[in-house]
Write a protein that holds these residues in place. Sequence first.
Motif, PDB file in Angstrom:
ATOM      1  N   PHE A   1      -4.258  19.346   3.988  1.00 35.31           N
ATOM      2  CA  PHE A   1      -5.280  18.835   3.073  1.00 35.31           C
ATOM      3  C   PHE A   1      -4.711  18.664   1.664  1.00 35.31           C
ATOM      4  CE2 PHE A   1      -8.547  19.653  -0.105  1.00 35.31           C
ATOM      5  CZ  PHE A   1      -9.483  18.682   0.217  1.00 35.31           C
ATOM      6  N   TRP A   2      -4.096  19.727   1.134  1.00 37.32           N
ATOM      7  CA  TRP A   2      -3.567  19.648  -0.234  1.00 37.32           C
ATOM      8  C   TRP A   2      -2.385  18.699  -0.336  1.00 37.32           C
ATOM      9  CZ3 TRP A   2      -6.368  20.454  -4.155  1.00 37.32           C
ATOM     10  CH2 TRP A   2      -7.431  21.354  -4.085  1.00 37.32           C
ATOM     11  N   SER A   3      -1.635  18.547   0.742  1.00 40.85           N
ATOM     12  CA  SER A   3      -0.565  17.553   0.759  1.00 40.85           C
ATOM     13  C   SER A   3      -1.149  16.151   0.635  1.00 40.85           C
ATOM     14  CB  SER A   3       0.243  17.686   2.056  1.00 40.85           C
ATOM     15  OG  SER A   3       1.244  16.711   2.124  1.00 40.85           O
ATOM     16  N   SER A   4      -2.236  15.914   1.342  1.00 42.50           N
ATOM     17  CA  SER A   4      -2.892  14.604   1.264  1.00 42.50           C
ATOM     18  C   SER A   4      -3.500  14.360  -0.114  1.00 42.50           C
ATOM     19  CB  SER A   4      -3.980  14.495   2.336  1.00 42.50           C
ATOM     20  OG  SER A   4      -3.388  14.448   3.605  1.00 42.50           O
ATOM     21  N   VAL A   5      -4.097  15.381  -0.683  1.00 42.54           N
ATOM     22  CA  VAL A   5      -4.774  15.240  -1.974  1.00 42.54           C
ATOM     23  C   VAL A   5      -3.787  15.069  -3.120  1.00 42.54           C
ATOM     24  CG1 VAL A   5      -6.193  16.493  -3.662  1.00 42.54           C
ATOM     25  CG2 VAL A   5      -6.868  16.442  -1.257  1.00 42.54           C
ATOM     26  N   THR A   6      -2.694  15.816  -3.095  1.00 45.50           N
ATOM     27  CA  THR A   6      -1.788  15.825  -4.251  1.00 45.50           C
ATOM     28  C   THR A   6      -0.502  15.026  -4.058  1.00 45.50           C
ATOM     29  OG1 THR A   6      -0.726  17.879  -3.556  1.00 45.50           O
ATOM     30  CG2 THR A   6      -2.648  18.066  -5.038  1.00 45.50           C
TER      31      THR A   6
ATOM     32  N   MET B   1      -0.401  12.518  -1.534  1.00 46.58           N
ATOM     33  CA  MET B   1      -0.820  11.257  -0.910  1.00 46.58           C
ATOM     34  C   MET B   1      -0.120  11.014   0.427  1.00 46.58           C
ATOM     35  SD  MET B   1      -2.837  10.655  -3.240  1.00 46.58           S
ATOM     36  CE  MET B   1      -2.972  11.333  -4.881  1.00 46.58           C
ATOM     37  N   THR B   2       0.087  12.092   1.186  1.00 47.97           N
ATOM     38  CA  THR B   2       0.824  11.982   2.443  1.00 47.97           C
ATOM     39  C   THR B   2      -0.027  11.507   3.617  1.00 47.97           C
ATOM     40  OG1 THR B   2       0.377  14.282   3.007  1.00 47.97           O
ATOM     41  CG2 THR B   2       2.434  13.819   1.785  1.00 47.97           C
ATOM     42  N   GLY B   3      -1.338  11.669   3.513  1.00 48.68           N
ATOM     43  CA  GLY B   3      -2.199  11.307   4.630  1.00 48.68           C
ATOM     44  C   GLY B   3      -2.122  12.283   5.790  1.00 48.68           C
ATOM     45  N   ARG B   4      -1.588  13.472   5.565  1.00 48.84           N
ATOM     46  CA  ARG B   4      -1.446  14.453   6.644  1.00 48.84           C
ATOM     47  C   ARG B   4      -2.788  14.999   7.127  1.00 48.84           C
ATOM     48  NH1 ARG B   4       1.926  19.035   4.577  1.00 48.84           N
ATOM     49  NH2 ARG B   4       1.219  19.932   6.539  1.00 48.84           N
ATOM     50  N   TYR B   5      -3.753  15.103   6.246  1.00 47.86           N
ATOM     51  CA  TYR B   5      -5.057  15.657   6.621  1.00 47.86           C
ATOM     52  C   TYR B   5      -5.922  14.563   7.223  1.00 47.86           C
ATOM     53  CZ  TYR B   5      -9.608  17.902   6.297  1.00 47.86           C
ATOM     54  OH  TYR B   5     -10.841  18.426   6.584  1.00 47.86           O
ATOM     55  N   LYS B   6      -6.476  14.833   8.390  1.00 47.65           N
ATOM     56  CA  LYS B   6      -7.280  13.838   9.093  1.00 47.65           C
ATOM     57  C   LYS B   6      -8.711  14.306   9.331  1.00 47.65           C
ATOM     58  CE  LYS B   6      -3.652  11.231   9.742  1.00 47.65           C
ATOM     59  NZ  LYS B   6      -3.306  10.330   8.685  1.00 47.65           N
ATOM     60  N   GLY B   7      -9.122  15.376   8.697  1.00 44.83           N
ATOM     61  CA  GLY B   7     -10.447  15.936   8.967  1.00 44.83           C
ATOM     62  C   GLY B   7     -11.515  15.470   7.997  1.00 44.83           C
ATOM     63  N   ASN B   8     -12.689  16.083   8.146  1.00 47.42           N
ATOM     64  CA  ASN B   8     -13.815  15.851   7.265  1.00 47.42           C
ATOM     65  C   ASN B   8     -14.399  17.212   6.911  1.00 47.42           C
ATOM     66  OD1 ASN B   8     -16.151  15.198   5.942  1.00 47.42           O
ATOM     67  ND2 ASN B   8     -16.944  13.849   7.522  1.00 47.42           N
TER      68      ASN B   8
ATOM     69  N   VAL C   1       0.833  -1.196   0.000  1.00 45.69           N
ATOM     70  CA  VAL C   1       0.000   0.000   0.000  1.00 45.69           C
ATOM     71  C   VAL C   1       0.868   1.245   0.000  1.00 45.69           C
ATOM     72  CG1 VAL C   1      -1.712   1.317   1.297  1.00 45.69           C
ATOM     73  CG2 VAL C   1      -1.925  -1.173   1.120  1.00 45.69           C
ATOM     74  N   ALA C   2       1.898   1.269   0.827  1.00 45.17           N
ATOM     75  CA  ALA C   2       2.791   2.422   0.896  1.00 45.17           C
ATOM     76  C   ALA C   2       3.460   2.670  -0.448  1.00 45.17           C
ATOM     77  CB  ALA C   2       3.833   2.217   1.987  1.00 45.17           C
ATOM     78  N   ALA C   3       3.783   1.629  -1.179  1.00 45.16           N
ATOM     79  CA  ALA C   3       4.443   1.783  -2.472  1.00 45.16           C
ATOM     80  C   ALA C   3       3.527   2.433  -3.495  1.00 45.16           C
ATOM     81  CB  ALA C   3       4.921   0.427  -2.986  1.00 45.16           C
ATOM     82  N   LEU C   4       2.213   2.317  -3.310  1.00 48.85           N
ATOM     83  CA  LEU C   4       1.260   2.907  -4.245  1.00 48.85           C
ATOM     84  C   LEU C   4       1.039   4.396  -3.997  1.00 48.85           C
ATOM     85  CD1 LEU C   4      -1.442   0.094  -4.297  1.00 48.85           C
ATOM     86  CD2 LEU C   4       0.298   0.571  -6.035  1.00 48.85           C
ATOM     87  N   ARG C   5       1.456   4.880  -2.839  1.00 48.78           N
ATOM     88  CA  ARG C   5       1.237   6.277  -2.480  1.00 48.78           C
ATOM     89  C   ARG C   5       2.400   7.125  -2.953  1.00 48.78           C
ATOM     90  NH1 ARG C   5      -1.269   6.769   3.343  1.00 48.78           N
ATOM     91  NH2 ARG C   5      -2.236   8.514   2.322  1.00 48.78           N
ATOM     92  N   HIS C   6       2.154   7.927  -3.977  1.00 45.76           N
ATOM     93  CA  HIS C   6       3.188   8.809  -4.495  1.00 45.76           C
ATOM     94  C   HIS C   6       2.530  10.087  -4.990  1.00 45.76           C
ATOM     95  CE1 HIS C   6       1.905   7.584  -8.533  1.00 45.76           C
ATOM     96  NE2 HIS C   6       1.861   6.361  -8.047  1.00 45.76           N
ATOM     97  N   PRO C   7       3.279  11.178  -5.060  1.00 45.93           N
ATOM     98  CA  PRO C   7       2.703  12.445  -5.520  1.00 45.93           C
ATOM     99  C   PRO C   7       2.111  12.310  -6.921  1.00 45.93           C
ATOM    100  CG  PRO C   7       4.880  12.789  -4.588  1.00 45.93           C
ATOM    101  CD  PRO C   7       4.675  11.301  -4.683  1.00 45.93           C
TER     102      PRO C   7
END
Length: 143
Positions: free
Chosen positions: A60-65, A67-74, A6-12
């Motif tokens: 949020f934008w780090s998570s979206v673009t 794929m860092t998972g930094r954003y934890k909100g809704n 899964v981690a290998a699939l997460r890239h910018p």
Amino acid sequence: MQAPAVAALRHPLHPDISEVLIEELVRRFYGRVREDALLGPVFGRNITEWEPHLETMMAFWSSVTRMTGRYKGNPVPKHKALAEVTPEHFDRWLQLFRETASDVCPPEAAALFVDRAERIAQSLQLSMFGLPELRAVSRQATS
């Protein structure tokens, strides 16, 4: 802990999208939002501490673009609570975002940011206002 596969699939989404670029985009964009005649008053009434909001938007934008998972909100409940927001606010938000992304980002990265912003705006509007055809039926029923 994340599984290695899964981690290998997460890239910018694009190699030009860095945390530095995200910070510049977010800070410049929200600077424009705060000065905007339509959006500025809405944001001003709802955000009292700007730095935490900017930090959240960068995560949020780090998570979206990236794929860092930094954003934890809704974001949906927070936006749904803003009764004064209309589809016109989203149109203006997207216009400013497109302009800022174009000014700040390399073209391919700007296109990726804008694509994601448009999808997110569409999703938020759907959750806030429903489908346009359902709103029309609802208005007719109350007339």
